[in-house]
Design an enzyme around this catalytic site. Structure first.
Site, short mmCIF file in Angstrom:
data_model
loop_
_atom_site.label_atom_id
_atom_site.label_comp_id
_atom_site.label_asym_id
_atom_site.label_seq_id
_atom_site.Cartn_x
_atom_site.Cartn_y
_atom_site.Cartn_z
N SER A 120 -3.52 -2.62 8.95
CA SER A 120 -4.74 -2.39 9.73
C SER A 120 -5.97 -2.78 8.94
CB SER A 120 -4.89 -0.91 10.06
OG SER A 120 -3.87 -0.48 10.88
N HIS A 141 -1.03 -7.61 14.10
CA HIS A 141 -1.53 -6.23 14.15
C HIS A 141 -1.37 -5.63 15.54
CE1 HIS A 141 -5.09 -3.25 13.69
NE2 HIS A 141 -3.99 -2.73 13.20
N ASN A 191 -10.89 -2.68 14.80
CA ASN A 191 -11.26 -1.62 13.86
C ASN A 191 -12.65 -1.84 13.24
OD1 ASN A 191 -9.15 0.11 14.21
ND2 ASN A 191 -7.87 -0.86 12.65
N1 LIG Z 1 -0.57 4.44 12.95
C1 LIG Z 1 -1.41 3.60 13.53
O1 LIG Z 1 -2.17 3.95 14.44
C2 LIG Z 1 -1.42 2.15 13.10
C3 LIG Z 1 -1.88 1.18 13.99
C4 LIG Z 1 -1.83 -0.17 13.63
C5 LIG Z 1 -1.35 -0.52 12.37
N2 LIG Z 1 -0.94 0.45 11.50
C6 LIG Z 1 -0.40 0.01 10.20
O2 LIG Z 1 1.03 -0.01 10.28
C7 LIG Z 1 1.60 0.33 9.02
C8 LIG Z 1 2.50 1.53 9.19
O3 LIG Z 1 1.77 2.62 9.69
P1 LIG Z 1 2.49 3.87 10.37
O4 LIG Z 1 1.40 4.66 11.01
O5 LIG Z 1 3.64 3.42 11.19
O6 LIG Z 1 3.02 4.65 9.08
P2 LIG Z 1 4.15 5.77 9.00
O7 LIG Z 1 3.81 6.62 7.83
O8 LIG Z 1 4.38 6.42 10.31
O9 LIG Z 1 5.49 4.93 8.64
C9 LIG Z 1 5.62 4.20 7.46
C10 LIG Z 1 7.11 4.10 7.11
O10 LIG Z 1 7.25 3.17 6.05
C11 LIG Z 1 8.27 3.66 5.17
N3 LIG Z 1 8.07 3.03 3.86
C12 LIG Z 1 7.11 3.32 2.94
N4 LIG Z 1 7.23 2.49 1.89
C13 LIG Z 1 8.28 1.65 2.16
C14 LIG Z 1 8.88 0.57 1.46
N5 LIG Z 1 8.43 0.17 0.28
N6 LIG Z 1 9.92 -0.05 2.05
C15 LIG Z 1 10.39 0.33 3.24
N7 LIG Z 1 9.86 1.36 3.95
C16 LIG Z 1 8.82 2.01 3.42
C17 LIG Z 1 8.09 5.16 5.18
O11 LIG Z 1 9.29 5.81 4.79
C18 LIG Z 1 7.72 5.42 6.64
O12 LIG Z 1 8.85 5.73 7.45
C19 LIG Z 1 0.42 0.52 8.07
O13 LIG Z 1 0.17 -0.69 7.41
C20 LIG Z 1 -0.73 0.88 9.01
O14 LIG Z 1 -1.98 0.54 8.46
C21 LIG Z 1 -0.93 1.77 11.84
#
Ligand SMILES: NC(=O)c1ccc[n+]([C@@H]2O[C@H](COP(=O)([O-])OP(=O)(O)OC[C@H]3O[C@@H](n4cnc5c(N)ncnc54)[C@H](O)[C@@H]3O)[C@@H](O)[C@H]2O)c1
Length: 387
Positions: A120, A141, A191
């Protein structure tokens, strides 16, 4: 891009599980990997429930639901991603950890496989720099919840092959998503452009002009589906504060994006929003967010100030060629459900009106925060239209 290509999704959290569902719904075989194997199992169990509900509602047949679930294979080791043609990374938002993962992936997948990041707020260019072949790295994204929100921002890094965003846009369209291509700049489109919806609303509250339910009611009256305080409570104040801080820092501390003490205190107190039962509002025992009836003149002044800041941000994103005008508007309607595109909204009253509102704010506060975008100024002078 071959529609039968095999997809890998890394990270089975909020975003990864949703993206895996979208890819499987589009007919792809998907391999889902997470550093914590139990996260993959939880994601697949949750997906089963989601699909069962869609069957109950008659939106999917039982066979379609089983097909989607069956196409997602859990993986316990990164090596199981060999043979996938597109890897979508959705792990923790940490540059060092993402870079290590991308470097590891190059030793596992074929040289022609595409490596995409769902980041993000990090620079796609910085993530790609970890790779020997950065030309195959791109930002993809998605928005939360990925199965429901159509927008996907496609972000080429500095070294990305120039044809790749277009190939990915075609794939996203085949997945029934709405792709927009944008520059690798902080916050991409949504964003960045959405920041004043929260920031300016908090300012209005901090100045004592109106309370939170009144500000929420005023903006909902203008067509926004949720008010800013309700929405921050839904997103999570910790997440919203982090995005605000990241964008502010990434813009070298431009005062337009400066975070607020109000939100910082919310985070410090653990009032993170719906997920903790308390944010700006209380959610204990199913308490409803307070409703307010707003005096029309006050509502109009709140909406005018927030909208002027949003329009200025959209105009500035266009000025800096972050994306095309149509795509900036599409991003806000398809990624965060705005009732209209901001540039089309600006055209309704004309750029001169919004330019005057900003000049008035800038004169009143003496702050650079309210400086009109050079493009808004030019449009005002020429009586031009954005769209
Ligand atoms: N949540 C949102 O609203 C949103 C929206 C758009 C983009 N994003 C982006 O998406 C990505 C994930 O966000 P999320 O909200 O799903 O996070 P989350 O915390 O729900 O999930 C992240 C997952 O990644 C796993 N993980 C961490 N390090 C790892 C590694 N080295 N190898 C494999 N797995 C690993 C964790 O165990 C976890 O299950 C981030 O980059 C975030 O910025 C989030």
């Amino acid at each position: 891009m071959d529609p039968s290509l095999k997809i890998a999704v890394i990270g089975a959290g909020t975003m990864g599980s949703g993206i895996a569902q979208v890819a499987a719904q589009a007919g792809h075989d998907v391999v889902l990997y997470d550093a914590r194997r139990e996260a993959v199992d939880q994601a697949l169990a949750m997906l089963r429930k989601t699909l069962d509900k869609l069957v109950e509602k008659g939106k999917l047949s039982p066979d379609e639901a089983s097909g989607i679930h069956g196409r997602i294979a859990p993986a316990s080791d990164l090596k199981e991603l060999a043979g996938t043609g597109l890897v979508i990374e959705a792990i923790i938002e940490d540059l060092g950890i993402k870079k290590k993962l991308f470097a590891d992936l190059e030793g596992i997948v074929a040289p022609e496989a595409v490596l995409a990041t769902n980041t993000s707020s990090l620079s796609v260019t910085a993530i790609a720099a970890a790779c020997a072949n950065p030309e195959r790295v791109v930002g993809l994204h998605f928005f939360n919840p990925a199965p429901l929100l159509p927008l996907v921002e496609l972000v080429p890094g500095l070294a990305t092959d120039s044809a790749l965003p277009h190939r990915m846009a075609a794939l996203m369209s085949a997945w029934k998503k709405v792709p927009v291509i944008c520059k690798d700049t902080p916050g991409f489109i949504v964003n960045r452009v959405a920041r004043p919806f929260y920031g300016e609303s908090i300012r209005i509250f901090e100045e004592g002009i109106a309370d939170m339910p009144t500000i929420d009611a005023a903006l909902k009256g203008a067509g926004f589906r949720m008010g800013p305080f309700e929405l921050m409570d839904l997103i999570g104040n910790d997440i919203n504060f982090t995005v605000t801080k990241t964008v502010w820092e990434a813009f070298f501390f431009d005062p337009r994006y400066r975070p607020s003490f109000t939100q910082q205190r919310q985070v410090e107190s653990g009032r993170l929003g719906r997920k903790t039962g308390r944010g700006y509002y209380s959610y204990a025992d199913g308490a409803a967010t307070p409703l307010a009836s707003v005096e029309p003149a006050l509502a109009a002044s709140i909406v005018e100030r927030v909208l002027a800041m949003l329009i200025n941000e959209a105009a500035d994103a266009l000025f800096w060629a972050v994306a095309r005008a149509e795509d900036i508007d599409l991003a806000m309607t398809k990624g965060v459900n705005y009732p209209k595109g901001l540039l089309a909204w600006a055209d309704e009253q004309g750029a001169a009106h919004w330019h005057t509102v900003l000049q008035r704010l800038q004169a009143a506060y003496g702050e650079d925060r309210y400086r009109p975008s050079p493009l808004l100024a030019r449009m005002a002078a020429q009586d031009g239209r954005f769209i």
